[in-house]
Design an enzyme around this catalytic site. Structure first.
Site, short mmCIF file in Angstrom:
data_model
loop_
_atom_site.label_atom_id
_atom_site.label_comp_id
_atom_site.label_asym_id
_atom_site.label_seq_id
_atom_site.Cartn_x
_atom_site.Cartn_y
_atom_site.Cartn_z
N LYS A 52 -21.88 70.39 96.05
CA LYS A 52 -21.10 69.15 96.22
C LYS A 52 -19.62 69.43 96.06
O LYS A 52 -18.78 68.84 96.70
CB LYS A 52 -21.51 68.14 95.14
CG LYS A 52 -22.79 67.42 95.42
CD LYS A 52 -22.98 66.35 94.36
CE LYS A 52 -24.37 65.78 94.47
NZ LYS A 52 -24.71 64.92 93.34
N GLY A 214 -31.33 76.77 71.00
CA GLY A 214 -30.54 77.49 70.00
C GLY A 214 -29.79 78.66 70.60
O GLY A 214 -29.38 79.58 69.88
N GLY A 303 -32.03 76.14 78.42
CA GLY A 303 -31.91 77.24 79.37
C GLY A 303 -31.78 76.80 80.82
O GLY A 303 -31.83 75.62 81.14
N HIS A 477 -1.83 97.97 60.58
CA HIS A 477 -2.18 97.21 59.39
C HIS A 477 -1.15 96.10 59.16
O HIS A 477 0.04 96.34 59.32
CB HIS A 477 -2.19 98.15 58.17
CG HIS A 477 -2.44 97.44 56.88
ND1 HIS A 477 -3.68 96.99 56.52
CD2 HIS A 477 -1.58 97.06 55.89
CE1 HIS A 477 -3.58 96.38 55.35
NE2 HIS A 477 -2.33 96.41 54.94
#
Ligand SMILES: Cc1cc2nc3c(=O)[nH]c(=O)nc-3n(C[C@H](O)[C@H](O)[C@H](O)COP(=O)(O)OP(=O)(O)OC[C@H]3O[C@@H](n4cnc5c(N)ncnc54)[C@H](O)[C@@H]3O)c2cc1C
Length: 496
Positions: A52, A214, A303, A477
């Site tokens: 579409k 999940g 899913g 660092h």
């Protein structure tokens, strides 16, 4: 399977040769990548797009809109929790219309860009739905168009009489994507639910929401809604959420979700669903008991399924397995001149893989003597919750399942300088290495910007680096990235 570059079938008269070298079904991520590659190699190429709207799942209803909303949810969460840094900001509020409007502006821009690429591309572009007539021809019918949607106005649009009714090609690339999986429970259809598509176009937030599933989509939406004040319950069939990840990664996310007020039920079996007035109720088995949860809305996130049902693949002789198109690592289907890529091949619904598969299909059609193959050694997954969950290569569960020997070491973010500065204390990094060579064979990061941090391990694995090399590599660092050196050093100490 053998590589072949066959001509068109004999049913076509010699005068009527194939229209194209390559016809690509679907103009999403995989289809566009295949077209660009095939055309770039000098093949006469056409994309046939029957949706579409034009733009593909990632841009229109997948990666991009969800991440735009999740980022807004992160800002909302930070704005509502500034205390750890000694900041008082008052009660954070939001305007849901504006949250959605910002997402829409971004998505329209991305989609317009893709439309321009398709319209102005050197390859041809046809707006039509295709299905196979035989192994060298597809029949075209008009696509449904989103009413009044400017992005559906394309080259050749509105001129149905001028559009071919069929297209013939020496090669095809099927890249028709996926659709939401059918509901496993008929009662759910009666009760009614929204999918990720509708969740992205809501005009107002429900007061409460049940998320069924999940996986990545379920978890991302669960946190998005919860952070905007919706009472969320997540119901998952497996024993833990994010089942493709190690239990430790899932446990870290489950603990954050619970802290943020999300109710989680794992190890469930759906039994029933009904609707009464405004409330929807889902009943499920949990720890031997029947539990019922009610909410204003249900988000179905169980899913997706390959979008291949309407393609008449049998007429072309293309084999499928539960709807997914079966391919080899050259992205060739059971019919050697027909290739496939992206979600319709089903195993992974990940956009960079769709692109790579499309490129490989395009390349192999043009260069049968120097073929390229898909390599899933560097398979990456990212879930854009906060903290993010990211994985490359093997998890411990997978390595154990496949009998691959490994050593593993991990390090938590609650003991790392930069993440302490950021108050980002949830999660950990983990490295898996070969016990003799020390080669890195897997990395997991559950933590701040995990989706970015994992790329250090992707690069290391691409170059087959060892933990010794990673530990010796300079890291600035204080950065989040230097956390990788701790498990690398630990493993390097064990593998001498
Ligand atoms: C909510 C959600 C979030 C996601 N988030 C991420 C993420 O963060 N990261 C990630 O990597 N992946 C994500 N994904 C997955 C990702 O969007 C897909 O893997 C990817 O977009 C698939 O691309 P594709 O080219 O295979 O399919 P698509 O982009 O769906 O393209 C298929 C095209 O084929 C067209 N078509 C279908 N049938 C026909 C036909 N018969 N004839 C002609 N054209 C046809 C369709 O109209 C469509 O345009 C997400 C998915 C969802 C649903």
């Amino acid at each position: 399977m053998k590589f072949a570059f066959p001509g068109c079938p004999s049913i076509l008269s010699p005068m009527n040769r194939c229209d194209y070298d390559v016809a690509i079904l679907g103009g999403g991520s995989a289809g566009y990548a295949a077209a660009r590659t095939a055309d770039g190699a000098g093949l006469k190429t056409v994309i046939i797009e029957g949706g579409k709207e034009v733009g593909g799942l990632c841009i229109l209803r997948g990666c991009m809109p969800t991440k735009a909303l999740l980022y807004a949810a992160e800002v909302m969460h930070l704005a509502g929790h500034p205390e750890p840094w000694g900041i008082r900001a008052g009660k954070a509020g939001f305007d849901f219309k504006k949250v959605m409007a910002r997402k829409n502006v971004l998505i329209n821009d991305f989609a317009d860009c893709r439309v321009k690429q398709l319209n102005a591309g050197p390859f041809e572009f046809i707006r039509a739905k295709a299905k196979f007539m035989d192994a060298h021809a597809v029949e075209l019918t008009s696509p449904l168009r989103a009413p009044g949607h400017p992005r559906s106005v394309m080259r050749g649009e509105g001129r149905d009489e001028g559009r071919p009714k069929r297209v013939t090609a020496k090669h095809f690339v099927i890249a028709t994507g996926s659709t939401v999986a059918p509901s496993p429970l008929p009662q759910l259809n009666e009760a009614g639910f929204i999918t990720s598509d509708e969740a992205l176009t809501l005009k107002r937030l429900p007061k409460s929401l049940m998320v069924l599933g999940g996986g990545a989509v379920a978890c991302e939406f669960a946190q998005f809604f919860a952070r905007f004040g919706v009472k969320v319950t997540l119901i998952q069939r497996s024993q833990h959420i994010l089942k493709e990840f190690d239990a430790g990664a899932a446990a870290a996310i489950e603990s954050v979700f619970r802290r943020e007020g999300i109710r989680i039920f794992t190890g469930t079996k759906l039994l029933d669903a009904k609707r009464k007035g405004k409330a929807k109720t889902v009943s499920f088995e949990h720890r031997g008991k029947t539990v019922s949860v009610s909410a204003e809305e249900i988000l179905f996130a169980l899913g997706r399924t390959p979008n291949t049902a309407g393609l008449d693949l049998a007429r072309a002789g293309v084999e499928t397995d539960n709807g997914r198109i079966v391919t080899n690592d050259l992205m060739q289907t059971s019919v050697p001149h027909i290739y496939a890529g992206g979600d319709c091949t089903g195993l992974h619904e990940i956009v960079h893989l769709a692109v790579q598969q499309g490129e490989i299909a395009g390349h192999n059609i043009a260069n049968p003597n120097t073929p390229r193959r898909m390599d899933y050694r560097l398979l990456i997954s990212v879930v854009f919750t906060e903290p993010q969950v990211a994985l490359v290569g093997l998890t411990e569960k997978e390595a154990n399942g496949r009998g691959i020997p490994f050593l593993a070491a991990s390090y938590p973010f609650n003991d790392h300088g930069k993440s302490l500065i950021m108050e980002a204390k949830d999660g950990f990094v983990k490295l898996l290495a070969h016990p003799k060579s020390g080669e890195i064979i897997g990395g997991t990061c559950v933590g701040p910007v995990g989706g970015e941090l994992i790329h250090e391990i992707v690069a290391a694995m691409a170059k087959q680096m060892t933990v010794h090399e990673l530990a010796a590599m300079p890291h600035y660092h204080p950065t989040l990235a230097e956390i990788w050196t701790y498990p690398a050093e630990e493993l390097a100490g064990q593998i001498r």
